[in-house]
Each structure stands twice: as structure tokens, then as C-alpha cells.
Scaffold this active site. Structure first.
Site, mmCIF file in Angstrom:
data_model
loop_
_atom_site.group_PDB
_atom_site.id
_atom_site.type_symbol
_atom_site.label_atom_id
_atom_site.label_comp_id
_atom_site.label_asym_id
_atom_site.label_seq_id
_atom_site.Cartn_x
_atom_site.Cartn_y
_atom_site.Cartn_z
ATOM 1 N N TYR A 60 0.236 2.098 -2.225
ATOM 2 C CA TYR A 60 0.924 1.028 -2.950
ATOM 3 C C TYR A 60 0.781 1.319 -4.437
ATOM 4 C CZ TYR A 60 1.900 -3.932 -4.226
ATOM 5 O OH TYR A 60 2.407 -5.095 -4.743
ATOM 6 N N LYS A 93 4.707 2.328 -0.920
ATOM 7 C CA LYS A 93 5.448 1.226 -1.520
ATOM 8 C C LYS A 93 5.405 1.450 -3.025
ATOM 9 C CE LYS A 93 5.610 -3.710 -2.508
ATOM 10 N NZ LYS A 93 4.957 -5.044 -2.428
#
Length: 301
Positions: free
Chosen positions: A140, A168
């Protein structure tokens, strides 16, 4: 390890954590919210992410949130559990609990507060987590809250690890996400984390999004995915420009946990938009503007 199965254009929601009148986690409201998003056709849910105010939850509350979401999802859509922490052992502890609770994957950031002194430090942190992770993990990249971006070379190197299945990207850096797509294998999943960049990066080849406002106007995100898969660029562009981007710009003024809660409350998806300090809710004018933009977005769908 294998990642949960998604289709091109898929969108998962980093869900808010509703709080009750006493300030505790409202598990009933949380379960109902998950049910709403499943019924709306979203492709996954992400508890204990940034929009879920994970940094304001105790360890016990994190456990409660993940257990509640997994039970509510009931295997119908994947659950990617936020497992961010500042130490390798802390991340692994969160991943182990998420696995025990039945989550399908974990989402991990670089350590916050301390930043790395060299990309080798980032690589070592992620490798040590990945080596012992009981779940597939998504990296992330969120430099606004962590303090630094994940080095592109580190992303590329870690894409070869069996446990690291995707990224992400909430950096807002189109060059960076393009590099991630170019330097990782086709089996590696790249999600756009910035709602207003979901459509623009579709042409680069992102696999979909993990987007906060998908829990507010899920109809728009489902329609966008359908349009992308069908090659209907006019429809996709209209949804981007007239529904998603304006609401994103409005919510960015107030922060996405408070704004998403106000907007979800306006839809009747959660009963109370309260947040925990240091976050604050928008004033009355801000709430009204968010509600107006939600209504306008729904007219486009």
C-alpha cells in the site's frame, strides 16, 4: 500464494468504521454496511484501512472490525484486511489475526513515523513480512500519511515474492503507477487508490481500484467497471467527469474518513457519521455540499 480472484475494472471499498453513541465500534452498522456494498455489486471490501480510521482503533477494536466484516461478507466477496504497523512483528501479528478471522489477504504500508534511510530498508521490511506472512499481501503506497513512497525498484523486486500479489497505489503519481505496471508481471495486481484517477489510469492497465467513495456511490463504480470492460469509453468518461471526480474533489476538502461517513450517512448506509479525534466532521455547510454532490453523482448513473 494466490490472490483473491478479481476481474478487470473491479473495485473494492476501504470501508469506514461506524461508531455508536458511546464512541465504540458499531458492529451492527458495520455488518449492514457490508451487506449494502455486497448487494450493490462491489468486488471486495477492505476493513481497517485509512478510511476505516485504523490508526484510531485499539488492537481489540481492529480484531472486532475484521471479524465483523468477514462474517458479514460470508465468502461472497474477498476481504483484504488492513494490517499496517510500524514494526515487522506488529504487521505479522495483524496478518496472523486477519488469517485466523478468515480474511483473504492483507494490505500493508511502509512503517509510519520512521522513514527509510535507503530503499534497501524498505525492501528488507517488506521481505521480512512477506517471508512469514500467512496471507497473500498487497503493498500500500500512501506517502501522504507514511512519509515516503515505496521505491519503484522495491515494488519490482517484491513482485517476485510468492506472498506479494499486488499494489494499492495512492501516491497520485501517474508516472509511478505506470512504472509499477511496466515492471511487474501480468499476474501482479495493481489497484488505483485515488478515486479521481481510476478512469485515467485504466488506459495504463490498472486492474481496478480500492476507492473510498465506492461505499458512497457504489452504483457509479460498478457502472464504470462495466463500461471499461465493455469498451464504452463515452460512458466511462461521463461517470468519471460528472459523478466520481466532482465528489472526490469535494471530499478531499474534508478528509476521506469524515467525508465518506457524512456521504454514507446521507445515503442511509450508516446511522451516524461520528469520527474520532483528531479527525473532525465538516460543518453544516460542508455536509450539505457533500450531500448535494452525492445526489448529483447518482443522477449521472
Amino acid at each position: 500464494m494466490n490472490a483473491p480472484a478479481f476481474q478487470y475494472g473491479a473495485v473494492s471499498s476501504p470501508i469506514v468504521t461506524p461508531f455508536d453513541a458511546d464512541g465504540g465500534v458499531d458492529t451492527h452498522a458495520l455488518a449492514n454496511h457490508v451487506e449494502t456494498l455486497v448487494d450493490a455489486g462491489l468486488d471486495g471490501v477492505v476493513p481497517c484501512g485509512t478510511t476505516g480510521e485504523f490508526a484510531s482503533l485499539t488492537d481489540e477494536e481492529r480484531r472486532t472490525v475484521i471479524e465483523t466484516v468477514v462474517e458479514a461478507a460470508d465468502g461472497r466477496i474477498p476481504v483484504i484486511a488492513g494490517a499496517a504497523d510500524t514494526s515487522v512483528s506488529g504487521v505479522l501479528a495483524r496478518l496472523r489475526f486477519a488469517a485466523e478471522a478468515g480474511a483473504d489477504a492483507g494490505l500493508i504500508t511502509l512503517p509510519y513515523f520512521h522513514t527509510s534511510t535507503d530503499p534497501d530498508g524498505q525492501r528488507a521490511f517488506f521481505e521480512r513480512v512477506a517471508d512469514d506472512s500467512p496471507l497473500p499481501i498487497y503493498l500500500y503506497d500512501i506517502p501522504a500519511t507514511v512519509g515516503e513512497s515505496i521505491d519503484p525498484g522495491v515494488v519490482a523486486d517484491l513482485a517476485g515474492h510468492d506472498s506479494v500479489v499486488g499494489l494499492k497505489d495512492t501516491s497520485g503519481d501517474l508516472t509511478g503507477i505506470d512504472a509499477a505496471l511496466r515492471r511487474t508481471p501480468d499476474s501482479y495486481t495493481v489497484y488505483q487508490g485515488v478515486d479521481a484517477q481510476l478512469y485515467p489510469t485504466a488506459s495504463l492497465g490498472v486492474d481496478g481500484g480500492i476507492n473510498a467513495l465506492s461505499q458512497v456511490i457504489p452504483e457509479a463504480y460498478v457502472a464504470l467497471g462495466e463500461a471499461l470492460r465493455a469498451g464504452d469509453d463515452d460512458r466511462a468518461l461521463a461517470l468519471h467527469r460528472e459523478a466520481i471526480a466532482p465528489l472526490f474533489a469535494r471530499c478531499a476538502e474534508h478528509g476521506f474518513a469524515p467525508a465518506a461517513k457524512v456521504a454514507a450517512g446521507h445515503r442511509g448506509f450508516i446511522p451516524d457519521p461520528r469520527v474520532r479525534p483528531p479527525l473532525t466532521l465538516p460543518d453544516a455547510a460542508g455536509r450539505e455540499a457533500i450531500a448535494d454532490d452525492v445526489d448529483a453523482a447518482l443522477e449521472v448513473v
